[in-house]
Motif scaffolding. Structure first.
Motif, short mmCIF file in Angstrom:
data_model
loop_
_atom_site.label_atom_id
_atom_site.label_comp_id
_atom_site.label_asym_id
_atom_site.label_seq_id
_atom_site.Cartn_x
_atom_site.Cartn_y
_atom_site.Cartn_z
N TYR A 110 5.19 -13.99 2.01
CA TYR A 110 5.58 -12.70 2.58
C TYR A 110 4.57 -11.60 2.21
O TYR A 110 4.89 -10.42 2.29
CB TYR A 110 6.97 -12.30 2.06
CG TYR A 110 8.02 -13.33 2.38
CD1 TYR A 110 8.64 -13.34 3.62
CD2 TYR A 110 8.38 -14.30 1.44
CE1 TYR A 110 9.60 -14.30 3.92
CE2 TYR A 110 9.34 -15.25 1.73
CZ TYR A 110 9.94 -15.25 2.98
OH TYR A 110 10.89 -16.19 3.28
N ALA A 111 3.38 -12.00 1.77
CA ALA A 111 2.43 -11.02 1.24
C ALA A 111 2.02 -9.98 2.30
O ALA A 111 1.83 -10.30 3.46
CB ALA A 111 1.18 -11.74 0.75
N CYS A 112 1.93 -8.75 1.87
CA CYS A 112 1.34 -7.73 2.75
C CYS A 112 0.16 -7.14 2.01
O CYS A 112 0.15 -7.07 0.79
CB CYS A 112 2.34 -6.65 3.12
SG CYS A 112 2.83 -5.58 1.77
N SER A 113 -0.86 -6.75 2.74
CA SER A 113 -2.06 -6.28 2.04
C SER A 113 -2.29 -4.79 2.24
O SER A 113 -2.84 -4.13 1.37
CB SER A 113 -3.28 -7.06 2.51
OG SER A 113 -3.29 -7.09 3.91
N THR A 114 -1.87 -4.22 3.34
CA THR A 114 -2.17 -2.80 3.53
C THR A 114 -0.97 -1.95 3.12
O THR A 114 0.17 -2.37 3.21
CB THR A 114 -2.51 -2.50 5.00
OG1 THR A 114 -1.46 -3.02 5.81
CG2 THR A 114 -3.81 -3.14 5.40
N ALA A 115 -1.30 -0.74 2.69
CA ALA A 115 -0.26 0.18 2.24
C ALA A 115 0.74 0.42 3.36
O ALA A 115 0.38 0.48 4.52
CB ALA A 115 -0.91 1.50 1.83
N ALA A 116 2.01 0.53 3.01
CA ALA A 116 3.10 0.88 3.93
C ALA A 116 3.42 -0.21 4.94
O ALA A 116 4.19 -0.01 5.85
CB ALA A 116 2.80 2.17 4.68
N SER A 117 2.83 -1.41 4.78
CA SER A 117 3.26 -2.47 5.68
C SER A 117 4.42 -3.23 5.02
O SER A 117 4.64 -3.14 3.82
CB SER A 117 2.09 -3.38 6.06
OG SER A 117 1.52 -3.93 4.92
N GLU A 118 5.13 -3.99 5.81
CA GLU A 118 6.33 -4.65 5.32
C GLU A 118 5.95 -5.90 4.52
O GLU A 118 5.00 -6.59 4.87
CB GLU A 118 7.18 -5.05 6.52
CG GLU A 118 8.51 -5.65 6.17
CD GLU A 118 9.48 -5.64 7.35
OE1 GLU A 118 9.01 -5.56 8.50
OE2 GLU A 118 10.69 -5.72 7.12
N GLY A 119 6.68 -6.19 3.45
CA GLY A 119 6.46 -7.43 2.74
C GLY A 119 6.23 -7.25 1.25
O GLY A 119 6.53 -6.21 0.67
N TYR A 120 5.65 -8.31 0.66
CA TYR A 120 5.44 -8.41 -0.79
C TYR A 120 4.10 -7.76 -1.12
O TYR A 120 3.05 -8.24 -0.71
CB TYR A 120 5.43 -9.89 -1.16
CG TYR A 120 5.17 -10.22 -2.61
CD1 TYR A 120 5.84 -9.57 -3.64
CD2 TYR A 120 4.26 -11.21 -2.95
CE1 TYR A 120 5.62 -9.90 -4.97
CE2 TYR A 120 4.03 -11.55 -4.28
CZ TYR A 120 4.71 -10.88 -5.29
OH TYR A 120 4.48 -11.22 -6.61
#
Ligand code: OGA
Ligand code: NI
Length: 363
Positions: A110-120
Protein backbone atom coordinates in the motif's frame (compact mmCIF):
# COMPACT_ATOMS: atom_id res chain seq x y z
CA UNK A 1 8.25 -1.11 -7.41
CA UNK A 2 7.36 -2.03 -3.86
CA UNK A 3 10.91 -3.20 -3.17
CA UNK A 4 12.57 -0.09 -4.58
CA UNK A 5 10.05 2.01 -2.69
CA UNK A 6 11.62 0.86 0.54
CA UNK A 7 14.99 1.97 -0.80
CA UNK A 8 13.78 5.48 -1.59
CA UNK A 9 11.70 6.08 1.50
CA UNK A 10 12.97 4.47 4.66
CA UNK A 11 10.25 3.30 6.96
CA UNK A 12 10.81 4.61 10.47
CA UNK A 13 9.56 1.32 11.87
CA UNK A 14 12.34 -0.54 10.01
CA UNK A 15 14.98 1.88 11.31
CA UNK A 16 13.62 1.57 14.85
CA UNK A 17 13.77 -2.24 14.65
CA UNK A 18 17.42 -2.32 13.62
CA UNK A 19 19.92 -2.36 16.51
CA UNK A 20 20.48 1.32 16.96
CA UNK A 21 21.56 3.60 19.73
CA UNK A 22 21.45 6.82 17.70
CA UNK A 23 18.97 8.17 15.18
CA UNK A 24 20.22 8.69 11.60
CA UNK A 25 21.29 12.32 11.00
CA UNK A 26 18.32 13.21 8.79
CA UNK A 27 16.03 12.79 11.82
CA UNK A 28 17.99 15.17 14.06
CA UNK A 29 16.14 18.43 14.66
CA UNK A 30 17.85 21.81 14.64
CA UNK A 31 18.68 22.87 18.21
CA UNK A 32 15.84 25.42 18.30
CA UNK A 33 13.13 22.90 17.40
CA UNK A 34 14.23 20.10 19.72
CA UNK A 35 11.84 19.20 22.52
CA UNK A 36 12.85 20.14 26.05
CA UNK A 37 12.17 17.44 28.60
CA UNK A 38 13.55 18.90 31.81
CA UNK A 39 10.90 21.56 32.48
CA UNK A 40 8.55 20.87 35.39
CA UNK A 41 5.19 19.31 34.50
CA UNK A 42 2.82 22.00 33.25
CA UNK A 43 -0.29 22.60 35.28
CA UNK A 44 -2.18 23.30 32.04
CA UNK A 45 -4.37 20.90 30.20
CA UNK A 46 -6.42 21.28 27.06
CA UNK A 47 -10.03 22.13 28.08
CA UNK A 48 -12.53 19.28 28.33
CA UNK A 49 -16.04 20.03 27.09
CA UNK A 50 -19.02 17.78 27.71
CA UNK A 51 -21.19 17.96 24.61
CA UNK A 52 -24.73 17.24 25.59
CA UNK A 53 -25.77 18.42 22.18
CA UNK A 54 -29.49 18.18 22.25
CA UNK A 55 -30.04 19.39 25.76
CA UNK A 56 -31.24 22.99 25.16
CA UNK A 57 -30.66 23.98 28.78
CA UNK A 58 -26.93 23.36 28.39
CA UNK A 59 -26.39 24.69 24.90
CA UNK A 60 -25.56 28.25 26.01
CA UNK A 61 -22.97 27.19 28.54
CA UNK A 62 -21.49 24.73 26.03
CA UNK A 63 -21.12 27.55 23.50
CA UNK A 64 -19.42 29.72 26.11
CA UNK A 65 -16.96 26.96 27.01
CA UNK A 66 -16.26 26.42 23.33
CA UNK A 67 -15.64 30.14 22.77
CA UNK A 68 -13.13 30.21 25.61
CA UNK A 69 -11.34 27.04 24.46
CA UNK A 70 -11.15 28.28 20.85
CA UNK A 71 -9.75 31.65 21.93
CA UNK A 72 -7.24 30.32 24.45
CA UNK A 73 -6.11 27.10 22.78
CA UNK A 74 -7.66 26.42 19.37
CA UNK A 75 -8.02 22.92 20.80
CA UNK A 76 -10.25 21.06 23.24
CA UNK A 77 -11.36 17.57 24.17
CA UNK A 78 -15.03 16.62 23.81
CA UNK A 79 -16.91 13.87 25.64
CA UNK A 80 -20.49 12.74 25.04
CA UNK A 81 -19.72 13.43 21.41
CA UNK A 82 -22.15 10.85 20.04
CA UNK A 83 -19.51 8.61 18.38
CA UNK A 84 -19.84 5.04 19.74
CA UNK A 85 -16.90 4.37 22.04
CA UNK A 86 -16.65 0.87 20.56
CA UNK A 87 -15.82 2.50 17.21
CA UNK A 88 -12.96 4.52 18.76
CA UNK A 89 -11.62 1.26 20.20
CA UNK A 90 -12.10 -0.58 16.91
CA UNK A 91 -10.17 1.91 14.76
CA UNK A 92 -7.29 1.95 17.24
CA UNK A 93 -7.29 -1.86 17.18
CA UNK A 94 -7.24 -2.29 13.40
CA UNK A 95 -4.67 0.50 13.01
CA UNK A 96 -2.42 -1.02 15.63
CA UNK A 97 -2.72 -4.47 14.01
CA UNK A 98 -1.70 -3.09 10.62
CA UNK A 99 1.42 -1.37 11.93
CA UNK A 100 2.47 -3.91 14.57
CA UNK A 101 1.46 -7.29 13.19
CA UNK A 102 1.48 -6.97 9.42
CA UNK A 103 4.80 -7.83 7.72
CA UNK A 104 6.76 -5.07 5.99
CA UNK A 105 6.30 -6.53 2.46
CA UNK A 106 2.56 -6.71 3.10
CA UNK A 107 2.50 -3.12 4.35
CA UNK A 108 4.49 -1.98 1.34
CA UNK A 109 1.74 -3.22 -0.98
CA UNK A 110 0.00 0.00 0.00
CA UNK A 111 3.06 2.26 -0.20
CA UNK A 112 2.62 5.83 -1.34
CA UNK A 113 5.57 7.98 -2.24
CA UNK A 114 4.31 11.51 -2.81
CA UNK A 115 3.02 13.82 -0.13
CA UNK A 116 -0.78 13.84 0.37
CA UNK A 117 -1.37 10.72 -1.68
CA UNK A 118 -3.35 7.85 -0.22
CA UNK A 119 -1.61 4.89 1.41
CA UNK A 120 1.33 3.88 3.59
CA UNK A 121 3.81 6.74 3.91
CA UNK A 122 6.65 8.02 6.02
CA UNK A 123 7.49 11.41 4.67
CA UNK A 124 5.01 14.20 5.01
CA UNK A 125 6.48 16.90 2.79
CA UNK A 126 7.22 17.04 -0.91
CA UNK A 127 10.58 15.59 -1.93
CA UNK A 128 13.35 18.06 -2.68
CA UNK A 129 12.88 18.12 -6.46
CA UNK A 130 9.23 19.12 -5.90
CA UNK A 131 10.23 21.79 -3.44
CA UNK A 132 10.57 25.47 -4.05
CA UNK A 133 13.78 27.43 -3.82
CA UNK A 134 12.99 29.03 -0.49
CA UNK A 135 12.47 25.67 1.18
CA UNK A 136 14.62 24.88 4.17
CA UNK A 137 16.55 21.61 4.43
CA UNK A 138 14.09 19.01 5.54
CA UNK A 139 14.43 17.15 8.81
CA UNK A 140 12.43 13.93 8.74
CA UNK A 141 9.68 13.02 11.19
CA UNK A 142 10.00 9.88 13.34
CA UNK A 143 6.65 8.58 12.07
CA UNK A 144 5.02 6.21 9.59
CA UNK A 145 1.37 6.69 8.63
CA UNK A 146 -1.49 5.42 6.55
CA UNK A 147 -3.61 8.08 4.85
CA UNK A 148 -7.16 7.21 3.73
CA UNK A 149 -9.22 9.36 1.38
CA UNK A 150 -12.70 9.01 2.83
CA UNK A 151 -15.00 11.85 1.67
CA UNK A 152 -16.66 12.86 -0.55
CA UNK A 153 -17.78 9.32 -1.33
CA UNK A 154 -16.42 9.68 -4.87
CA UNK A 155 -12.89 9.64 -3.35
CA UNK A 156 -13.55 6.67 -1.08
CA UNK A 157 -12.25 3.39 -2.43
CA UNK A 158 -11.79 0.83 0.38
CA UNK A 159 -9.96 -1.48 -2.06
CA UNK A 160 -6.98 0.80 -1.54
CA UNK A 161 -7.01 0.20 2.24
CA UNK A 162 -5.49 -2.73 4.13
CA UNK A 163 -7.54 -5.83 4.79
CA UNK A 164 -5.11 -7.31 7.28
CA UNK A 165 -7.86 -7.20 9.89
CA UNK A 166 -11.09 -8.47 8.32
CA UNK A 167 -13.03 -5.47 9.67
CA UNK A 168 -10.40 -2.82 8.78
CA UNK A 169 -12.18 -1.35 5.76
CA UNK A 170 -15.63 -1.38 7.29
CA UNK A 171 -14.30 0.23 10.49
CA UNK A 172 -12.60 3.07 8.60
CA UNK A 173 -15.76 3.70 6.53
CA UNK A 174 -18.01 3.79 9.61
CA UNK A 175 -15.51 5.97 11.47
CA UNK A 176 -15.44 8.40 8.55
CA UNK A 177 -19.23 8.78 8.58
CA UNK A 178 -19.38 9.34 12.35
CA UNK A 179 -16.54 11.89 12.29
CA UNK A 180 -18.28 13.86 9.55
CA UNK A 181 -21.40 14.17 11.70
CA UNK A 182 -19.33 15.26 14.70
CA UNK A 183 -17.38 17.80 12.63
CA UNK A 184 -20.65 19.32 11.39
CA UNK A 185 -22.02 19.60 14.92
CA UNK A 186 -18.82 21.19 16.15
CA UNK A 187 -18.58 23.72 13.32
CA UNK A 188 -22.19 24.71 14.07
CA UNK A 189 -21.41 25.22 17.77
CA UNK A 190 -18.20 27.07 16.94
CA UNK A 191 -20.09 29.37 14.53
CA UNK A 192 -22.80 30.04 17.13
CA UNK A 193 -20.18 30.73 19.78
CA UNK A 194 -19.16 33.76 17.67
CA UNK A 195 -22.75 34.92 17.23
CA UNK A 196 -22.81 33.62 13.65
CA UNK A 197 -25.58 31.49 12.17
CA UNK A 198 -24.97 27.79 12.83
CA UNK A 199 -24.15 26.94 9.22
CA UNK A 200 -21.73 29.86 8.64
CA UNK A 201 -18.38 28.04 8.80
CA UNK A 202 -19.65 24.88 7.12
CA UNK A 203 -21.14 26.94 4.27
CA UNK A 204 -17.79 28.68 3.79
CA UNK A 205 -15.92 25.36 3.71
CA UNK A 206 -18.41 23.67 1.38
CA UNK A 207 -18.50 19.92 0.90
CA UNK A 208 -15.99 18.26 3.23
CA UNK A 209 -12.88 16.69 1.79
CA UNK A 210 -12.11 14.28 4.59
CA UNK A 211 -8.87 12.30 5.07
CA UNK A 212 -8.15 9.92 7.92
CA UNK A 213 -4.49 9.51 8.84
CA UNK A 214 -3.44 6.76 11.21
CA UNK A 215 0.01 7.67 12.54
CA UNK A 216 2.45 5.21 14.09
CA UNK A 217 5.38 6.55 16.09
CA UNK A 218 7.94 3.77 16.79
CA UNK A 219 10.05 3.96 19.96
CA UNK A 220 12.94 6.34 19.38
CA UNK A 221 16.47 5.97 20.85
CA UNK A 222 17.03 9.75 21.05
CA UNK A 223 13.76 11.53 21.90
CA UNK A 224 15.56 14.71 22.90
CA UNK A 225 16.93 15.19 19.35
CA UNK A 226 13.88 14.06 17.41
CA UNK A 227 10.25 14.92 16.71
CA UNK A 228 7.54 12.42 15.80
CA UNK A 229 5.86 15.17 13.85
CA UNK A 230 7.24 18.65 13.36
CA UNK A 231 5.44 21.70 14.66
CA UNK A 232 2.51 22.73 12.47
CA UNK A 233 -1.10 23.81 12.37
CA UNK A 234 -3.49 21.70 10.31
CA UNK A 235 -4.23 23.37 6.99
CA UNK A 236 -7.96 22.57 6.70
CA UNK A 237 -10.97 23.59 8.80
CA UNK A 238 -11.22 21.14 11.69
CA UNK A 239 -9.32 18.02 12.78
CA UNK A 240 -10.71 15.37 15.11
CA UNK A 241 -7.98 13.30 16.73
CA UNK A 242 -7.87 10.28 19.01
CA UNK A 243 -4.75 8.68 20.46
CA UNK A 244 -3.88 5.53 22.35
CA UNK A 245 -2.65 5.64 25.95
CA UNK A 246 0.92 6.71 25.08
CA UNK A 247 1.63 10.44 25.55
CA UNK A 248 3.29 12.39 22.76
CA UNK A 249 1.01 15.05 21.30
CA UNK A 250 1.79 18.59 22.42
CA UNK A 251 -0.16 21.81 21.84
CA UNK A 252 1.41 25.26 21.95
CA UNK A 253 -0.36 27.38 24.53
CA UNK A 254 0.19 31.09 24.12
CA UNK A 255 1.13 32.62 27.45
CA UNK A 256 -0.94 35.34 29.09
CA UNK A 257 1.73 37.97 28.78
CA UNK A 258 4.47 35.35 29.15
CA UNK A 259 6.02 33.14 26.51
CA UNK A 260 4.41 30.28 24.65
CA UNK A 261 4.53 26.84 26.26
CA UNK A 262 4.32 23.32 24.84
CA UNK A 263 1.70 21.39 26.77
CA UNK A 264 1.36 17.62 26.51
CA UNK A 265 -2.20 16.63 25.59
CA UNK A 266 -3.26 13.95 28.04
CA UNK A 267 -4.52 10.82 26.25
CA UNK A 268 -8.20 10.27 27.16
CA UNK A 269 -9.53 7.05 25.71
CA UNK A 270 -13.20 8.08 25.40
CA UNK A 271 -12.70 11.70 24.33
CA UNK A 272 -12.10 13.20 20.90
CA UNK A 273 -9.58 16.03 20.57
CA UNK A 274 -10.73 18.95 18.40
CA UNK A 275 -8.01 20.98 16.65
CA UNK A 276 -8.96 24.15 14.78
CA UNK A 277 -7.31 24.41 11.38
CA UNK A 278 -6.03 27.36 9.35
CA UNK A 279 -9.24 27.80 7.33
CA UNK A 280 -11.25 28.29 10.52
CA UNK A 281 -8.73 30.92 11.58
CA UNK A 282 -9.29 32.78 8.29
CA UNK A 283 -13.11 32.42 8.30
CA UNK A 284 -13.31 33.70 11.90
CA UNK A 285 -10.93 36.54 10.92
CA UNK A 286 -8.47 35.46 13.60
CA UNK A 287 -11.03 35.57 16.44
CA UNK A 288 -10.15 31.90 16.78
CA UNK A 289 -6.64 30.74 15.93
CA UNK A 290 -5.58 27.40 14.54
CA UNK A 291 -3.73 25.28 17.09
CA UNK A 292 0.00 24.82 16.63
CA UNK A 293 0.93 21.29 17.65
CA UNK A 294 3.63 18.62 17.30
CA UNK A 295 4.37 15.07 18.42
CA UNK A 296 7.34 14.08 20.55
CA UNK A 297 8.79 10.57 20.79
CA UNK A 298 9.76 8.24 23.62
CA UNK A 299 12.31 5.39 23.89
CA UNK A 300 9.97 2.72 25.23
CA UNK A 301 6.58 2.43 23.59
CA UNK A 302 5.21 2.86 20.08
CA UNK A 303 2.36 5.39 19.90
CA UNK A 304 -0.70 5.42 17.65
CA UNK A 305 -3.05 8.26 16.73
CA UNK A 306 -5.95 8.67 14.31
CA UNK A 307 -6.45 12.16 12.87
CA UNK A 308 -9.52 12.97 10.76
CA UNK A 309 -9.13 16.12 8.69
CA UNK A 310 -12.05 18.11 7.25
CA UNK A 311 -10.94 20.41 4.47
CA UNK A 312 -12.48 22.50 1.68
CA UNK A 313 -12.16 21.37 -1.94
CA UNK A 314 -8.93 22.63 -3.52
CA UNK A 315 -10.89 25.12 -5.69
CA UNK A 316 -12.76 26.81 -2.83
CA UNK A 317 -11.80 30.39 -2.01
CA UNK A 318 -11.67 31.04 1.71
CA UNK A 319 -12.09 34.52 3.17
CA UNK A 320 -13.06 36.07 6.51
CA UNK A 321 -16.84 35.83 7.17
CA UNK A 322 -18.46 39.12 6.07
CA UNK A 323 -20.51 39.15 9.30
CA UNK A 324 -17.27 39.61 11.26
CA UNK A 325 -15.90 42.44 9.14
CA UNK A 326 -16.68 46.11 9.69
CA UNK A 327 -14.86 49.42 9.92
CA UNK A 328 -13.56 48.82 13.40
CA UNK A 329 -12.75 45.18 12.64
CA UNK A 330 -11.29 45.01 9.12
CA UNK A 331 -10.33 41.78 7.36
CA UNK A 332 -7.04 40.50 8.75
CA UNK A 333 -6.36 37.83 6.11
CA UNK A 334 -6.02 37.81 2.38
CA UNK A 335 -8.44 35.50 0.56
CA UNK A 336 -6.82 32.21 -0.36
CA UNK A 337 -7.74 29.47 -2.81
CA UNK A 338 -7.45 26.39 -0.62
CA UNK A 339 -5.34 24.44 -3.12
CA UNK A 340 -2.71 27.22 -3.07
CA UNK A 341 -2.49 27.02 0.72
CA UNK A 342 -2.02 23.24 0.52
CA UNK A 343 0.70 23.59 -2.10
CA UNK A 344 2.65 26.10 -0.07
CA UNK A 345 2.34 23.89 3.04
CA UNK A 346 3.69 20.79 1.31
CA UNK A 347 6.44 22.49 -0.65
CA UNK A 348 7.77 25.03 1.86
CA UNK A 349 7.02 22.99 4.97
CA UNK A 350 4.74 24.04 7.82
CA UNK A 351 7.38 25.51 10.16
CA UNK A 352 4.84 26.23 12.84
CA UNK A 353 2.24 28.57 11.39
CA UNK A 354 4.23 30.35 8.71
CA UNK A 355 1.85 29.60 5.84
CA UNK A 356 -1.14 31.09 7.58
CA UNK A 357 0.91 33.95 8.96
CA UNK A 358 1.94 34.76 5.38
CA UNK A 359 -1.73 35.54 4.61
CA UNK A 360 -1.98 38.17 7.33
CA UNK A 361 -2.68 41.65 6.00
CA UNK A 362 -0.88 44.63 7.54
CA UNK A 363 1.59 42.39 9.33
C1 OGA B 1 -1.42 15.37 12.24
C2 OGA B 1 -1.13 15.46 13.67
C3 OGA B 1 -0.68 14.42 15.79
C4 OGA B 1 -0.54 13.07 16.40
O1 OGA B 1 -1.47 14.24 11.72
O2 OGA B 1 -1.63 16.44 11.63
O3 OGA B 1 -0.96 16.54 14.15
O4 OGA B 1 -0.61 12.98 17.63
N1 OGA B 1 -1.00 14.34 14.41
O5 OGA B 1 -0.36 12.12 15.68
NI1 NI C 1 -1.74 18.07 12.87
Amino acid sequence: MEVSEEGIIRRVQSIAQSPLSRVPPEYIQHPNTRPVFNTPTQPHNVPLIDLSFFDPTRRTSTRESIARACRDWGAFHVTNHGVPLSLLTAIRRVGRAYFSDCSMPEKLRYACSTAASEGYGSKMLATSDQKQDDAVAQVLDWRDYFDHHTLPLSRRNPDRWPEFSPDYRDTVARYSDEMKILAQKLLALISESLGLRASCIEDAVGEFYQNITISYYPPCPEPDLTLGLQSHSDMGAITLLIQDDVEGLQALKSGDGGGDQWVTVEPLSDAVLVLLGDQTEIITNGKYRSCEHRAITNPDRARLSVATFHDPAKTVKISPASELINESSPAKYRDVVYGDHVLSWYTKGPEGKRNIDALLLHS
